[in-house]
Design an enzyme around this catalytic site. Structure first.
Site, short mmCIF file in Angstrom:
data_model
loop_
_atom_site.label_atom_id
_atom_site.label_comp_id
_atom_site.label_asym_id
_atom_site.label_seq_id
_atom_site.Cartn_x
_atom_site.Cartn_y
_atom_site.Cartn_z
N ARG A 90 0.79 -1.20 0.12
CA ARG A 90 0.00 0.10 0.23
C ARG A 90 0.87 1.23 -0.06
O ARG A 90 0.47 2.12 -0.54
CB ARG A 90 -0.88 -0.02 1.29
CG ARG A 90 -1.85 1.16 1.24
CD ARG A 90 -2.95 1.44 2.15
NE ARG A 90 -3.89 2.00 1.96
CZ ARG A 90 -4.10 3.31 2.03
NH1 ARG A 90 -3.00 3.97 2.72
NH2 ARG A 90 -5.11 4.30 1.79
N CYS A 91 2.00 1.22 0.77
CA CYS A 91 3.03 2.49 0.77
C CYS A 91 3.44 2.61 -0.51
O CYS A 91 3.76 3.69 -0.87
CB CYS A 91 3.84 2.07 1.95
SG CYS A 91 3.34 2.22 3.53
#
Length: 413
Positions: free
Chosen positions: A400-401
Site C-alpha cells: 500500500r505504501c
C-alpha cells in the site's frame, strides 16, 4: 469517468496506479545519514529494482495501468517549457536550502543543462559535492555543512508514492509532509497535477495543497467509500490538518464523514496504513498493538456542523462499532496481523504485514515474508497475491505504501 482521478474506495477494482521505481537514491547515502533520511537500512538496489518490477508486473497482470512518478514529472516539465523548468528549479533549490547565493547559482546551472528526465532523476538521486566543479566563494556557501557530502540530499523514500499525495474522489490532497527529508517530494506531484496534459485543466480538485505548516501524509488517508474517509492521527498527520481537509471535503464533495483514528506516534507505526487497512466490504486488517484494553482505541467522527465551516466531533473508543455505524454494516471482520500472536504480530507488522493493497474486493497484494498473516487472510476468504520483499521492505513500507491509486472502479454493492 470524466476526471483523470477517480478513487471512491479502498477496494474497488484498481485501474490506474502511480509508482516510483527505486533508483540510485536508495543507495546514495551512508549509515550515518539514515536517521536524517528516515531509513533503518540501505537496500541493495539491483534486487530492490527486481522486486519492484515484480510488484509492478503483478499489478499489470491484474489489469492495472502503471504510471511512474519520475516519468510523469519529466513529461509535465516538457509540457510547460523553459519557463516552468526555471520556476521548478527555483522552487526545488529554495526548498533544498539554496534560495540565493553562489551555491544556488552553481546547482541551477548544473541542473538546467540537463534534459528534463535526467534533471528529475538527478534531483531525486541527490547531488554530491564532488559532482560539480565549484569552489564556494561566499560566506554562506562556505559555512554550509563543510564536511557533509551532499549539496542536495537524495530522496530514498520516493518509492513510497502513497504519502506525498492521496487521491480522494475526483481530486487529491498534495501533502505538506512532516520531516524535512520528505517535504520536497510533493513538489513533483504539484507539477504533475498542474502541468501534465493528462491532469492539467481537467477539473481535478485539490482538497488541500502543500502550502501549509500543519502536516498530513497519504499513508494516513483511507478512502473507505464514496462518502466516508478514515484518517490516522499519527506521527505524520496532525489533528488540525485532518480538520482542515475534512472542512474542504464537506464543502465541495459528497464526503460527509471523516473518522480520525488515533494511533501510537512512533516510527514503527508511522501511518494508519501500517496498522490498519480495508481489504473487502466488511473486512479489515488490524495490528493488535494499536488496540488498548478490551480492544479500545480513540476515534473521532467528524461530520458537518450547523454553521458554514463548522465541524461536529463525536468521540468513541470502539473501533468496530464506529466503522459499522459509518459504513452501515451489520458486522465486521477485523483480521489481526500475525494471527494476534504478540511475537509474530510485532515482527510481521514491522515488515508491513498490515500494509495490504486491495486491488479488488477481497483481492490483496502483500509481501511474501509475512506468511502467517497471509495464511490467515486466506483462511478468511481473501485472495492473496504475494510479491517478493527482501530489499523493498528495508525501507519500512509495504504494497500500500508503494502505490498511489489514481483510478478505481466504483463499487456495485
Amino acid at each position: 469517468m470524466t476526471s483523470p482521478i477517480h478513487n471512491f474506495s479502498e477496494i474497488g477494482k484498481l485501474k490506474t496506479v502511480l509508482l516510483k521505481r527505486p533508483g540510485h537514491e536508495i543507495e546514495n547515502f551512508t549509515p550515518d545519514m539514515m536517521p536524517r533520511l528516515l531509513f533503518d537500512d540501505i537496500p541493495y538496489l539491483p534486487k530492490a529494482q527486481e522486486e519492484h518490477d515484480y510488484f509492478a508486473n503483478t499489478l499489470r497482470d491484474n489489469g492495472v495501468e502503471v504510471l511512474y512518478l519520475e516519468k510523469l514529472a519529466a513529461e509535465a516539465l516538457d509540457a510547460g517549457g523553459a519557463e516552468l523548468k526555471d520556476k521548478f528549479l527555483e522552487q526545488m533549490l529554495t526548498e533544498s536550502g539554496y534560495a540565493t547565493g553562489a551555491t544556488h547559482d552553481a546547482l541551477k546551472e548544473y541542473l538546467a543543462s540537463m534534459n528534463n528526465q535526467d534533471m528529475v532523476n538527478k534531483i531525486m538521486e541527490g547531488i554530491r559535492k564532488n559532482e560539480i566543479d565549484f569552489v564556494p566563494t561566499d560566506l554562506q556557501s562556505m559555512a554550509e555543512d563543510g564536511d557533509y557530502e551532499f549539496y542536495m540530499d537524495p530522496m530514498p523514500n520516493l518509492y513510497f508514492t502513497r504519502d506525498p499525495s492521496a487521491c480522494i474522489g475526483e481530486g487529491l490532497s498534495i501533502n505538506h509532509m512532516t520531516f524535512a527529508a520528505r517535504q520536497r517530494e510533493s513538489l513533483f506531484n504539484q507539477i504533475i497535477i498542474e502541468h501534465h496534459p493528462r491532469f492539467a485543466n481537467q477539473g481535478v480538485h485539490v482538497w488541500r495543497d502543500r502550502n501549509h505548516s500543519t502536516r498530513i501524509e497519504g499513508g494516513d488517508e483511507l478512502v473507505l467509500n464514496d462518502h466516508v474517509m478514515a484518517i490516522g492521527v499519527s506521527q505524520r498527520t496532525s489533528a488540525d490538518a485532518i480538520e482542515d481537509i475534512a472542512r474542504n471535503l464537506f464543502k465541495d464533495s459528497n464526503y460527509d464523514t471523516v473518522i480520525a483514528i488515533s494511533i501510537p506516534h512512533n516510527h514503527a507505526m508511522m501511518h494508519l496504513d501500517t496498522v490498519f487497512t480495508m481489504i473487502n466490504y466488511d473486512q479489515f486488517t488490524v495490528h493488535p498493538g494499536i488496540l488498548g484494553e478490551g480492544g479500545h482505541i480513540d476515534t473521532y467522527t467528524l461530520t458537518p456542523g450547523q454553521g458554514e465551516g463548522e465541524i461536529h466531533i463525536q468521540h468513541k473508543t470502539d473501533l468496530k462499532e464506529t466503522l459499522k455505524d459509518a459504513l452501515h454494516l451489520d458486522d465486521l471482520d477485523l483480521i489481526p496481523t500475525g494471527n494476534g500472536d504478540p511475537i509474530i504480530a510485532g515482527r510481521e507488522q514491522w515488515n508491513d504485514g498490515s500494509n495490504t493493497l486491495a486491488i479488488a474486493p477481497g483481492v490483496v497484494v502483500t509481501y511474501n515474508r509475512n506468511y502467517v498473516s497471509n495464511e490467515l487472510l486466506r483462511q478468511h476468504g481473501l485472495k492473496v497475491l504475494e510479491v517478493i520483499s527482501s530489499e523493498l521492505s528495508r525501507g519500512r513500507g509495504g504494497p500500500r505504501c508503494m502505490s498511489c491509486p489514481i483510478v478505481r472502479e466504483d463499487l456495485t454493492k
